[in-house]
Design a protein around this motif. Sequence first.
Motif, PDB file in Angstrom:
ATOM      1  N   ALA A  43     -53.206 -69.978  -2.965  1.00  0.00           N
ATOM      2  CA  ALA A  43     -54.051 -68.786  -2.937  1.00  0.00           C
ATOM      3  C   ALA A  43     -54.193 -68.232  -1.523  1.00  0.00           C
ATOM      4  N   VAL A  44     -54.356 -69.116  -0.557  1.00  0.00           N
ATOM      5  CA  VAL A  44     -54.496 -68.671   0.837  1.00  0.00           C
ATOM      6  C   VAL A  44     -53.182 -68.100   1.356  1.00  0.00           C
ATOM      7  N   ALA A  45     -52.054 -68.660   0.922  1.00  0.00           N
ATOM      8  CA  ALA A  45     -50.754 -68.124   1.329  1.00  0.00           C
ATOM      9  C   ALA A  45     -50.575 -66.700   0.795  1.00  0.00           C
ATOM     10  N   GLU A  46     -51.091 -66.428  -0.402  1.00  0.00           N
ATOM     11  CA  GLU A  46     -50.988 -65.100  -0.996  1.00  0.00           C
ATOM     12  C   GLU A  46     -51.952 -64.103  -0.356  1.00  0.00           C
ATOM     13  N   ASP A  47     -53.160 -64.554  -0.049  1.00  0.00           N
ATOM     14  CA  ASP A  47     -54.191 -63.655   0.496  1.00  0.00           C
ATOM     15  C   ASP A  47     -55.107 -64.452   1.427  1.00  0.00           C
ATOM     16  N   PRO A  48     -54.881 -64.361   2.757  1.00  0.00           N
ATOM     17  CA  PRO A  48     -55.687 -65.151   3.695  1.00  0.00           C
ATOM     18  C   PRO A  48     -56.987 -64.479   4.139  1.00  0.00           C
ATOM     19  N   SER A  49     -57.434 -63.439   3.435  1.00  0.00           N
ATOM     20  CA  SER A  49     -58.631 -62.708   3.868  1.00  0.00           C
ATOM     21  C   SER A  49     -59.897 -63.546   3.689  1.00  0.00           C
ATOM     22  N   LEU A  50     -60.920 -63.170   4.431  1.00  0.00           N
ATOM     23  CA  LEU A  50     -62.223 -63.836   4.295  1.00  0.00           C
ATOM     24  C   LEU A  50     -62.792 -63.622   2.895  1.00  0.00           C
ATOM     25  N   GLY A  51     -62.584 -62.427   2.351  1.00  0.00           N
ATOM     26  CA  GLY A  51     -63.074 -62.143   1.003  1.00  0.00           C
ATOM     27  C   GLY A  51     -62.459 -63.074  -0.028  1.00  0.00           C
ATOM     28  N   HIS A  52     -61.177 -63.324   0.130  1.00  0.00           N
ATOM     29  CA  HIS A  52     -60.509 -64.231  -0.801  1.00  0.00           C
ATOM     30  C   HIS A  52     -61.008 -65.657  -0.607  1.00  0.00           C
ATOM     31  N   LEU A  53     -61.201 -66.062   0.637  1.00  0.00           N
ATOM     32  CA  LEU A  53     -61.742 -67.399   0.905  1.00  0.00           C
ATOM     33  C   LEU A  53     -63.128 -67.545   0.282  1.00  0.00           C
ATOM     34  N   TRP A  54     -63.925 -66.502   0.374  1.00  0.00           N
ATOM     35  CA  TRP A  54     -65.247 -66.531  -0.252  1.00  0.00           C
ATOM     36  C   TRP A  54     -65.109 -66.691  -1.769  1.00  0.00           C
ATOM     37  N   ARG A  55     -64.246 -65.894  -2.383  1.00  0.00           N
ATOM     38  CA  ARG A  55     -64.091 -65.968  -3.837  1.00  0.00           C
ATOM     39  C   ARG A  55     -63.613 -67.356  -4.270  1.00  0.00           C
ATOM     40  N   LEU A  56     -62.733 -67.956  -3.476  1.00  0.00           N
ATOM     41  CA  LEU A  56     -62.288 -69.311  -3.802  1.00  0.00           C
ATOM     42  C   LEU A  56     -63.448 -70.297  -3.740  1.00  0.00           C
ATOM     43  N   ASN A  57     -64.283 -70.165  -2.714  1.00  0.00           N
ATOM     44  CA  ASN A  57     -65.436 -71.065  -2.575  1.00  0.00           C
ATOM     45  C   ASN A  57     -66.521 -70.775  -3.595  1.00  0.00           C
ATOM     46  N   ALA A  58     -66.640 -69.531  -4.007  1.00  0.00           N
ATOM     47  CA  ALA A  58     -67.727 -69.125  -4.901  1.00  0.00           C
ATOM     48  C   ALA A  58     -67.433 -69.433  -6.360  1.00  0.00           C
ATOM     49  N   ASP A  59     -66.280 -70.000  -6.651  1.00  0.00           N
ATOM     50  CA  ASP A  59     -65.951 -70.364  -8.031  1.00  0.00           C
ATOM     51  C   ASP A  59     -66.881 -71.495  -8.467  1.00  0.00           C
ATOM     52  N   THR A  60     -67.816 -71.175  -9.353  1.00  0.00           N
ATOM     53  CA  THR A  60     -68.829 -72.169  -9.736  1.00  0.00           C
ATOM     54  C   THR A  60     -68.245 -73.336 -10.518  1.00  0.00           C
ATOM     55  N   ARG A  61     -67.079 -73.145 -11.163  1.00  0.00           N
ATOM     56  CA  ARG A  61     -66.471 -74.269 -11.900  1.00  0.00           C
ATOM     57  C   ARG A  61     -66.116 -75.399 -10.935  1.00  0.00           C
ATOM     58  N   GLY A  62     -65.490 -75.038  -9.813  1.00  0.00           N
ATOM     59  CA  GLY A  62     -65.122 -76.054  -8.829  1.00  0.00           C
ATOM     60  C   GLY A  62     -66.345 -76.704  -8.211  1.00  0.00           C
ATOM     61  N   ALA A  63     -67.329 -75.875  -7.894  1.00  0.00           N
ATOM     62  CA  ALA A  63     -68.560 -76.413  -7.309  1.00  0.00           C
ATOM     63  C   ALA A  63     -69.266 -77.340  -8.288  1.00  0.00           C
ATOM     64  N   VAL A 116     -69.152 -72.982  10.700  1.00  0.00           N
ATOM     65  CA  VAL A 116     -70.381 -72.337  10.222  1.00  0.00           C
ATOM     66  C   VAL A 116     -70.047 -71.394   9.069  1.00  0.00           C
ATOM     67  N   ALA A 117     -68.990 -70.614   9.227  1.00  0.00           N
ATOM     68  CA  ALA A 117     -68.575 -69.712   8.145  1.00  0.00           C
ATOM     69  C   ALA A 117     -68.238 -70.514   6.886  1.00  0.00           C
ATOM     70  N   LEU A 118     -67.486 -71.594   7.068  1.00  0.00           N
ATOM     71  CA  LEU A 118     -67.081 -72.416   5.930  1.00  0.00           C
ATOM     72  C   LEU A 118     -68.274 -73.069   5.245  1.00  0.00           C
ATOM     73  N   LEU A 119     -69.134 -73.716   6.020  1.00  0.00           N
ATOM     74  CA  LEU A 119     -70.273 -74.400   5.402  1.00  0.00           C
ATOM     75  C   LEU A 119     -71.248 -73.425   4.761  1.00  0.00           C
ATOM     76  N   THR A 120     -71.348 -72.229   5.310  1.00  0.00           N
ATOM     77  CA  THR A 120     -72.196 -71.210   4.692  1.00  0.00           C
ATOM     78  C   THR A 120     -71.640 -70.821   3.325  1.00  0.00           C
ATOM     79  N   MET A 121     -70.323 -70.583   3.269  1.00  0.00           N
ATOM     80  CA  MET A 121     -69.703 -70.224   1.989  1.00  0.00           C
ATOM     81  C   MET A 121     -69.803 -71.377   0.990  1.00  0.00           C
ATOM     82  N   THR A 122     -69.440 -72.568   1.436  1.00  0.00           N
ATOM     83  CA  THR A 122     -69.431 -73.725   0.545  1.00  0.00           C
ATOM     84  C   THR A 122     -70.845 -74.086   0.096  1.00  0.00           C
ATOM     85  N   GLY A 123     -71.751 -74.130   1.038  1.00  0.00           N
ATOM     86  CA  GLY A 123     -73.130 -74.484   0.714  1.00  0.00           C
ATOM     87  C   GLY A 123     -73.765 -73.500  -0.246  1.00  0.00           C
TER      88      GLY A 123
END
Length: 164
Positions: A43-63, A116-123
Amino acid sequence: RRLAAKAGLKPQLVHYYFRTMDDLFIEVFRRNADANIERFERAVAEDPSLGHLWRLNADTRGATFTIEFVALANHRKAIRAEIARYAERFRAAQIEAVSAALKQRGIPADRLPPIVALLTMTGLAQVLALEEMIGLTDGHDTTVDFVEQTIAALDGVPPPKRRR
């Protein structure tokens, strides 16, 4: 026995491959974790944007999956060690992706450290998943809208349509 019955197998066969319940849980976790890292890297290889990283982290199934296994790990040391190994691998991949995304946008690490960006998104994703699990969703749409608007501004793209 219940697992074997559900799978249409003899209990002895399940016990042959998984001597303990911990062995079974670890294998379930590993398969999901390995698949998750592969999905993330593609997914990151296809779209490395911050928005995409957020959407990947915001997937509640994985969380939710992670939260369930972390709860299980509170009582099972072997599972805790496996989750820690996976978390280190996944965190390294995530930090690399977030660092690259921030650098590409000219955002210096002293202004927004990648961790900080990562832990904010993940948390935030984990809190939203935890609350959703118990049916508490007040403020979720507003929070997600705010994060998405902020990330869109950092990415230099039009903000996504507002949630209803």
